[in-house]
Write a protein that holds these residues in place. Sequence first.
Motif, PDB file in Angstrom:
ATOM      1  N   GLY A 161      -5.170   4.358   4.553  1.00  0.00           N
ATOM      2  CA  GLY A 161      -4.128   4.888   3.671  1.00  0.00           C
ATOM      3  C   GLY A 161      -2.746   4.447   4.063  1.00  0.00           C
ATOM      4  O   GLY A 161      -2.572   3.469   4.799  1.00  0.00           O
ATOM      5  N   PHE A 162      -1.778   5.177   3.573  1.00  0.00           N
ATOM      6  CA  PHE A 162      -0.367   4.824   3.745  1.00  0.00           C
ATOM      7  C   PHE A 162       0.202   5.582   4.935  1.00  0.00           C
ATOM      8  O   PHE A 162       0.833   6.626   4.768  1.00  0.00           O
ATOM      9  CB  PHE A 162       0.441   5.211   2.497  1.00  0.00           C
ATOM     10  CG  PHE A 162      -0.029   4.608   1.195  1.00  0.00           C
ATOM     11  CD1 PHE A 162      -0.829   3.470   1.164  1.00  0.00           C
ATOM     12  CD2 PHE A 162       0.359   5.171  -0.014  1.00  0.00           C
ATOM     13  CE1 PHE A 162      -1.238   2.913  -0.047  1.00  0.00           C
ATOM     14  CE2 PHE A 162      -0.040   4.619  -1.224  1.00  0.00           C
ATOM     15  CZ  PHE A 162      -0.851   3.490  -1.249  1.00  0.00           C
ATOM     16  N   ALA A 163       0.013   5.048   6.140  1.00  0.00           N
ATOM     17  CA  ALA A 163       0.546   5.728   7.327  1.00  0.00           C
ATOM     18  C   ALA A 163       2.059   5.879   7.218  1.00  0.00           C
ATOM     19  O   ALA A 163       2.619   6.916   7.561  1.00  0.00           O
ATOM     20  CB  ALA A 163       0.185   4.947   8.583  1.00  0.00           C
ATOM     21  N   SER A 164       2.713   4.826   6.740  1.00  0.00           N
ATOM     22  CA  SER A 164       4.178   4.825   6.659  1.00  0.00           C
ATOM     23  C   SER A 164       4.669   5.930   5.744  1.00  0.00           C
ATOM     24  O   SER A 164       5.451   6.795   6.138  1.00  0.00           O
ATOM     25  CB  SER A 164       4.651   3.486   6.106  1.00  0.00           C
ATOM     26  OG  SER A 164       3.944   3.198   4.901  1.00  0.00           O
TER      27      SER A 164
ATOM     28  N   MET B 165       4.583  -4.623  -0.940  1.00  0.00           N
ATOM     29  CA  MET B 165       3.157  -4.613  -0.603  1.00  0.00           C
ATOM     30  C   MET B 165       2.491  -5.751  -1.362  1.00  0.00           C
ATOM     31  O   MET B 165       2.664  -5.884  -2.574  1.00  0.00           O
ATOM     32  CB  MET B 165       2.516  -3.295  -1.024  1.00  0.00           C
ATOM     33  CG  MET B 165       2.944  -2.097  -0.206  1.00  0.00           C
ATOM     34  SD  MET B 165       2.351  -0.552  -0.949  1.00  0.00           S
ATOM     35  CE  MET B 165       0.606  -0.608  -0.533  1.00  0.00           C
TER      36      MET B 165
ATOM     37  N   ASP C  21      -4.013  -1.778   5.229  1.00  0.00           N
ATOM     38  CA  ASP C  21      -5.102  -1.683   4.247  1.00  0.00           C
ATOM     39  C   ASP C  21      -4.552  -1.473   2.837  1.00  0.00           C
ATOM     40  O   ASP C  21      -5.093  -2.003   1.859  1.00  0.00           O
ATOM     41  CB  ASP C  21      -6.098  -0.584   4.625  1.00  0.00           C
ATOM     42  CG  ASP C  21      -5.448   0.769   4.860  1.00  0.00           C
ATOM     43  OD1 ASP C  21      -4.367   0.826   5.488  1.00  0.00           O
ATOM     44  OD2 ASP C  21      -6.021   1.781   4.414  1.00  0.00           O
ATOM     45  N   GLY C  22      -3.450  -0.739   2.723  1.00  0.00           N
ATOM     46  CA  GLY C  22      -2.852  -0.525   1.407  1.00  0.00           C
ATOM     47  C   GLY C  22      -2.331  -1.821   0.812  1.00  0.00           C
ATOM     48  O   GLY C  22      -2.603  -2.150  -0.352  1.00  0.00           O
ATOM     49  N   SER C  23      -1.603  -2.589   1.611  1.00  0.00           N
ATOM     50  CA  SER C  23      -1.069  -3.872   1.137  1.00  0.00           C
ATOM     51  C   SER C  23      -2.196  -4.851   0.815  1.00  0.00           C
ATOM     52  O   SER C  23      -2.115  -5.606  -0.152  1.00  0.00           O
ATOM     53  CB  SER C  23      -0.156  -4.498   2.193  1.00  0.00           C
ATOM     54  OG  SER C  23       1.141  -3.975   2.092  1.00  0.00           O
TER      55      SER C  23
ATOM     56  N   GLY D 100       4.824  -1.186   4.600  1.00  0.00           N
ATOM     57  CA  GLY D 100       4.018  -0.253   5.371  1.00  0.00           C
ATOM     58  C   GLY D 100       4.759   0.178   6.621  1.00  0.00           C
ATOM     59  O   GLY D 100       5.989   0.058   6.709  1.00  0.00           O
ATOM     60  N   SER D 101       3.996   0.654   7.594  1.00  0.00           N
ATOM     61  CA  SER D 101       4.639   1.122   8.827  1.00  0.00           C
ATOM     62  C   SER D 101       4.922  -0.026   9.790  1.00  0.00           C
ATOM     63  O   SER D 101       5.693   0.137  10.737  1.00  0.00           O
ATOM     64  CB  SER D 101       3.742   2.157   9.514  1.00  0.00           C
ATOM     65  OG  SER D 101       2.462   1.615   9.738  1.00  0.00           O
TER      66      SER D 101
ATOM     67  N   ASN E 131      -6.068   1.771   8.575  1.00  0.00           N
ATOM     68  CA  ASN E 131      -5.820   3.163   8.980  1.00  0.00           C
ATOM     69  C   ASN E 131      -6.063   4.126   7.811  1.00  0.00           C
ATOM     70  O   ASN E 131      -5.570   5.245   7.794  1.00  0.00           O
ATOM     71  CB  ASN E 131      -4.415   3.329   9.579  1.00  0.00           C
ATOM     72  CG  ASN E 131      -3.327   2.895   8.608  1.00  0.00           C
ATOM     73  OD1 ASN E 131      -3.558   2.788   7.403  1.00  0.00           O
ATOM     74  ND2 ASN E 131      -2.153   2.624   9.124  1.00  0.00           N
TER      75      ASN E 131
ATOM     76  N   SER F  29      10.500  -5.461   0.552  1.00  0.00           N
ATOM     77  CA  SER F  29       9.395  -4.792   1.235  1.00  0.00           C
ATOM     78  C   SER F  29       8.230  -4.603   0.279  1.00  0.00           C
ATOM     79  O   SER F  29       7.823  -3.485  -0.026  1.00  0.00           O
ATOM     80  CB  SER F  29       9.841  -3.445   1.819  1.00  0.00           C
ATOM     81  OG  SER F  29       8.788  -2.919   2.603  1.00  0.00           O
TER      82      SER F  29
END
Length: 623
Positions: free
Chosen positions: A499-502, A445, A470-472, A418-419, A497, A443
């Motif tokens: 979703g996938f901010a990264s 998830m 939240d995605g992970s 993620g980010s 957040n 990396s």
Amino acid sequence: MRLTVAQALVRFLSRQFSERDGVEQRLVAGCFGIFGHGNVAGVGQALLEAELADPTALPYWTGRNEQGMVHAAAGFARQRDRLSTLACTTSIGPGATNLVTGAALATINRLPVLLLPGDVFATRVSGPVLQELESPTTYDVSVNDTLRPVSRFFDRIWRPEQLPQALLGAMRVLTDPVETGAVTLALPQDVQAQAHDWPEELFERRVWHVARPVPEPAMLARAVELLRGASAPLIVAGGGVIYSGATEALRTFAEATGIPVAETQAGKGSLPYDHPLALGAIGATGTTAANAIAREADVILGVGTRYSDFTTASRSIFAHPDVRFVNLNVAGLDAHKQAGLPLVADAREGLTALAEALRGYDTGAGYRERVARLAAEWDAVVDSAYHRGHGPLPAQSEVLGVVNEVSAPRDVLVCAAGSMPGDLHKLWRTRDPKGYHVEYGFSCMGYEIAGGLGVRMAAPDRDVFVMVGDGSYLMLASELVTAVQERTKIIVVLVQNHGFASIGALSESVGSQRFGTRYRYRDPGSGRLDGAPLPVDLAANAESLGAHVIRAHGVEELRAALLAAKEYDGGPVVVQVETDPAVPAPDSDAWWDVPVAEVSQLDTTRAARASYDVAKRDQRTHL
Ligand SMILES: Cc1ncc(C[n+]2csc(CCOP(=O)(O)OP(=O)(O)O)c2C)c(N)n1
Ligand SMILES: [Mg+2]
């Protein structure tokens, strides 16, 4: 001694130790498992018999997802500097293939894990057994063969007589710092239950020495010559520094020579963040301090690093026209990278030898001052990122700041995807060599909670802060239940957040308009995924699994929640906090090579491609 293959395996594992610097510990400290028809009557029976006779022989824990079990084993092994690990027993079929992602993670991060998938009948009399892969061209493959490329050692025990050699080979690879990674022993379910007469010597206590190879004098002399001629050298400290326990040797070496230290993800913690020669993170997720020095450096001393694309900013960060590399690494594969001068040795031994041979060398007061000034400038950036006061939702950097400020120096920060890994790499203030645990080789998830469980099992005297997006979380949170079952304390900071901010930010930077990266309803009007946010409540989800949950709104509630979590002693705590995904972390002034579409109908993509073509010009292959 007459035992089944599975009983012999368990008995053997209970008697294996590793040793380095005279310190011995259990090599395989226990076993995670999920039972099915492929292991319940073989390995399962053997574990039961062992537990009833002696609960410390090979402690057993029930996992929830086989991938999660391997992550926990990898987290455990990393926290123990690869000197101790865990085994994972699975059924055949999906139980076994669920290991593949964990095995790849372990092998890529060079972490020892022992995988014991069940396998199809050696006799084939009952085939095709439930979950058996049938191939029309060969009868000797099973789904377990998917584990071959992601394992550093793979064997299938078709006959009991093969077991002793396989076990010795497996222990050799687990304890070899060069070869280590996932080790797989596939166990046909009929063979597991088969009895055999074993020689007593097989079960004698065995101590596997973990080597510290010393540098070859001829290569050491060449490395010293190169370093003595350097006017602006830089150390890139990788995970090898930490695994080797070389942080003291590194500090002594850096202080004596005035060579500053930049850190990779796995090497973060090599020096405390406030050491006068610490430049912090290097590369695509680096600090402007480390990256500025990296651009000017004429000699790079890589120590225990495999030079991933993040470290080298996709081969753009080492910009001095005549830059040369000296690579101190236990693995020849890494020592030869960047056409470097290979100094094949253990990090601690190599640094000690270099310090001795470089006596009298100093980069000079001017260079030391420049390093300190650049580092201080970055530290001020970190300070403002920690205390941005962004509203109404806090920025992610503020959340990292609060976790950093609440955590004790010896606590362990765990993250993976993620980010956050990038933000943590540049912003986290590391105060202890084992205080920073971001899995960034794979990396993956879903590593976070399971890996954090393994870290805590390996270091019960440290609080473990798991930072998970939240995605992970949605990818793999199931080992929370294992933590509940074992009352294992991990403090999970769940950063919501939506979703996938990264990947959203990455998508925007490559002209793909954040396509498919937000958790939104499909809008009936547009037909696209840009409707209202989903009603997902991950805090309620964690609560339903039995975790103690605290919902924090804003930075001050988060601080109070984390302080309460530190006091809590009843198993896993999940602290949920919502952040504003639109606030980026401070810029690294570095590039990452993500190829952009060369032709497109979209203006955004064409603009991104133009920038990509410009950035690509700084990329170079060091020959
Ligand atoms: C198993 C796996 N699938 C896909 C990816 C690619 N990927 C990297 S980060 C990311 C999104 C992570 O989302 P979240 O955990 O919410 O973190 P955020 O980006 O919002 O910080 C994805 C899909 C990955 N790293 N691992
Ligand atoms: Mg997210």
